[in-house]
Design a protein around this motif. Sequence first.
Motif, PDB file in Angstrom:
ATOM      1  N   MET A 108     -10.961   0.945  -9.552  1.00 60.20           N
ATOM      2  CA  MET A 108     -10.482   2.435  -9.440  1.00 60.20           C
ATOM      3  C   MET A 108      -9.949   1.594 -10.422  1.00 60.20           C
ATOM      4  O   MET A 108      -8.921   1.222 -10.668  1.00 60.20           O
ATOM      5  N   ASP A 109      -8.953   3.121 -11.263  1.00 56.83           N
ATOM      6  CA  ASP A 109      -8.579   3.596 -12.535  1.00 56.83           C
ATOM      7  C   ASP A 109      -7.007   2.884 -12.105  1.00 56.83           C
ATOM      8  O   ASP A 109      -6.500   3.884 -10.875  1.00 56.83           O
ATOM      9  N   GLY A 110      -5.634   3.136 -12.612  1.00 57.01           N
ATOM     10  CA  GLY A 110      -4.575   3.413 -12.547  1.00 57.01           C
ATOM     11  C   GLY A 110      -3.670   3.577 -13.785  1.00 57.01           C
ATOM     12  O   GLY A 110      -4.091   3.059 -14.375  1.00 57.01           O
ATOM     13  N   ALA A 111      -2.379   3.375 -12.966  1.00 54.45           N
ATOM     14  CA  ALA A 111      -1.535   3.844 -14.556  1.00 54.45           C
ATOM     15  C   ALA A 111      -0.619   2.688 -14.759  1.00 54.45           C
ATOM     16  O   ALA A 111       0.560   2.144 -14.284  1.00 54.45           O
ATOM     17  N   GLU A 112      -1.431   1.129 -14.684  1.00 55.61           N
ATOM     18  CA  GLU A 112      -1.436   0.001 -14.916  1.00 55.61           C
ATOM     19  C   GLU A 112      -0.068  -0.099 -15.807  1.00 55.61           C
ATOM     20  O   GLU A 112       0.509  -1.027 -15.447  1.00 55.61           O
ATOM     21  N   GLU A 113       0.560   0.544 -16.669  1.00 55.84           N
ATOM     22  CA  GLU A 113       0.986   0.826 -18.230  1.00 55.84           C
ATOM     23  C   GLU A 113       2.328   1.209 -17.412  1.00 55.84           C
ATOM     24  O   GLU A 113       2.877   0.783 -17.782  1.00 55.84           O
ATOM     25  N   LEU A 114       2.071   1.885 -16.250  1.00 52.22           N
ATOM     26  CA  LEU A 114       3.763   2.240 -15.989  1.00 52.22           C
ATOM     27  C   LEU A 114       4.035   1.419 -14.363  1.00 52.22           C
ATOM     28  O   LEU A 114       5.332   1.330 -14.075  1.00 52.22           O
ATOM     29  N   ARG A 147      -9.177  -5.397  -3.534  1.00 47.82           N
ATOM     30  CA  ARG A 147      -9.030  -4.322  -2.767  1.00 47.82           C
ATOM     31  C   ARG A 147      -9.815  -2.931  -3.550  1.00 47.82           C
ATOM     32  O   ARG A 147     -10.604  -2.374  -3.397  1.00 47.82           O
ATOM     33  N   ASP A 148      -8.467  -2.633  -3.311  1.00 49.45           N
ATOM     34  CA  ASP A 148      -7.806  -0.941  -3.715  1.00 49.45           C
ATOM     35  C   ASP A 148      -7.950  -0.675  -5.097  1.00 49.45           C
ATOM     36  O   ASP A 148      -8.332   0.641  -4.931  1.00 49.45           O
ATOM     37  N   ALA A 168      -1.215   5.174  -5.753  1.00 52.27           N
ATOM     38  CA  ALA A 168      -2.570   3.849  -5.710  1.00 52.27           C
ATOM     39  C   ALA A 168      -2.252   3.050  -6.851  1.00 52.27           C
ATOM     40  O   ALA A 168      -2.513   2.126  -6.676  1.00 52.27           O
ATOM     41  N   SER A 169      -1.708   3.475  -8.024  1.00 54.04           N
ATOM     42  CA  SER A 169      -1.325   2.573  -9.075  1.00 54.04           C
ATOM     43  C   SER A 169       0.041   1.033  -8.456  1.00 54.04           C
ATOM     44  O   SER A 169      -0.189   0.715  -8.766  1.00 54.04           O
ATOM     45  N   TYR A 219       0.852  -1.055   0.002  1.00 50.96           N
ATOM     46  CA  TYR A 219       0.347   0.034  -0.046  1.00 50.96           C
ATOM     47  C   TYR A 219       0.809   1.461   0.650  1.00 50.96           C
ATOM     48  O   TYR A 219       2.016   1.375   0.484  1.00 50.96           O
ATOM     49  N   HIS A 220       0.672   1.999  -0.823  1.00 41.67           N
ATOM     50  CA  HIS A 220       1.610   3.465  -1.295  1.00 41.67           C
ATOM     51  C   HIS A 220       0.963   4.915  -1.299  1.00 41.67           C
ATOM     52  O   HIS A 220       1.389   5.934  -1.609  1.00 41.67           O
ATOM     53  N   GLY A 221      -0.516   4.310  -1.201  1.00 36.79           N
ATOM     54  CA  GLY A 221      -0.952   5.993  -1.217  1.00 36.79           C
ATOM     55  C   GLY A 221      -2.353   6.023  -2.097  1.00 36.79           C
ATOM     56  O   GLY A 221      -2.571   4.463  -2.612  1.00 36.79           O
ATOM     57  N   SER A 222      -3.034   6.865  -2.396  1.00 38.07           N
ATOM     58  CA  SER A 222      -4.500   7.071  -2.686  1.00 38.07           C
ATOM     59  C   SER A 222      -4.011   8.384  -3.772  1.00 38.07           C
ATOM     60  O   SER A 222      -5.549   8.114  -4.813  1.00 38.07           O
TER      61      SER A 222
END
Length: 472
Positions: free
Chosen positions: A182-188, A177-178, A170-171, A162-165
């Motif tokens: 929720m969307d995130g920068a999955e490509e990075l 469950r996080d 958040a990515s 866990y590194h943030g929101s």
Amino acid sequence: MAAVRDLKATEMAASGGDDAIELGKRHLIQPWPHAGSVGAEARALIGEGDGIYITDSTGKRLIDGPAGMWCVNVGHRREELARVMYEQAMALSYNTPWYTMNAPSAELAMRIAGHAPGDLSHVFYTTGGSSAVETALRFMQFYNNVRGWPEKKLILSRGGAYHGSTYLSASLNGRPRDRDWMDGAEELVIKLSSPDPFRRPQGMGLAAFTDFLVDQFRDTVARVGADKIGAFVGEPVQASGGVVIPPDGYLKRIREICRDNDILYVSDEVVTGFGRLGHVFASGDVFGIDPDMITFAKGVTSGYFPLGGVIISERLLQELRRSNHPDAMFGHGLTYTSHPVGCAVALKNLDLLEESVLAHTRAVAPYFQAQLKTLEELPLVGEVRGAGLMGCVECVADRESKNPLQLDKDVGKRIDAHCHELGLLVRPLINMCVMSPPLIITREQINDMVGILREGISRTMDDLRKEGVWRG
């Protein structure tokens, strides 16, 4: 000040907190809400804090088992910190960090650098842990852009992390469950296995498990290419992942791979920093590593003021200063970067830690861990683990399979509800209960805390048996 506090407490007691609860339901959006209750939810109302205790709206006094959110390290109602807030606000309440600075921020940066390992000597301040991690990652991107490596941007993270929101921090999170909705920068981001020894494959020894984790890391770097990977971000102890303590030697070996492959090692000490493991920073003093950056927040002010930051290696800054792009700008900053009130509070908080709290933590931590470990006598408990003054009780359906899914998924909340009734606030995480009390806790208070937790788990076992959910 005391008169105002007592008046507010009296008003709250008279209404039982009903007014605040109703206002919360009508106007307050709670963090991490579910869609079915978002904007229409009230949570347990806390009115006061004192030492390791908090008082809820009914007047019930509770041991603050999670120390707020891993952060109230020197305890509630420290007059020294309240006085510093007042005095600094009366002297200078704010200054723009874009073209001015203040003395508390400079002194605090010097004090923090004095505790950091290796050549970590410069501090960039943020408003909390998420923005600290975000800053570290944006600095990595800027650093590689200036060096002429615009493709070197991928980030290695781990399951259970866990590194943030914020969007980029958040990515990195490794708990499903996080991210489910929720969307995130999955490509990075590239996710690696959690370094959780309790969840290692059945029959695999600790040494083999460590080798597996290290080999997976090394193989990933080889497969993806070191020229594509900019940073590894890891907590020395995975906090919200369930107080996961990595196997011995793991972090040092990962650090070596990062150094050999020009991958920046970011040690996320938002939880472990400022005393939780008995030192200002755990990276060097506990785990023997010298990261390229350390992120911190929470305990830096003991939760009395929102403040976080990133400590950055002198080597990285020197490289930037020697680059062929002296006009390249690190276009990143926050309105409240280097906030004078926050930095003044952090200085006094650091005084308290250095004077006695760190030594006290190191003295009582072995007793805290030993007392928590006695809870493994209970058949619902699969493992108790921890370090310093942070610990986790993980419940399982049976110890052989270590399967938590056959249990009610809210078993942690069940235990917390019983403990609340008995006088203890617990941090429930699905099938786990996390404890990280204020660092000023005494042995007698540890006995009280563990005794209540034992009774809360025992009552939960009775509930599960009666409902036919568990037969243990």
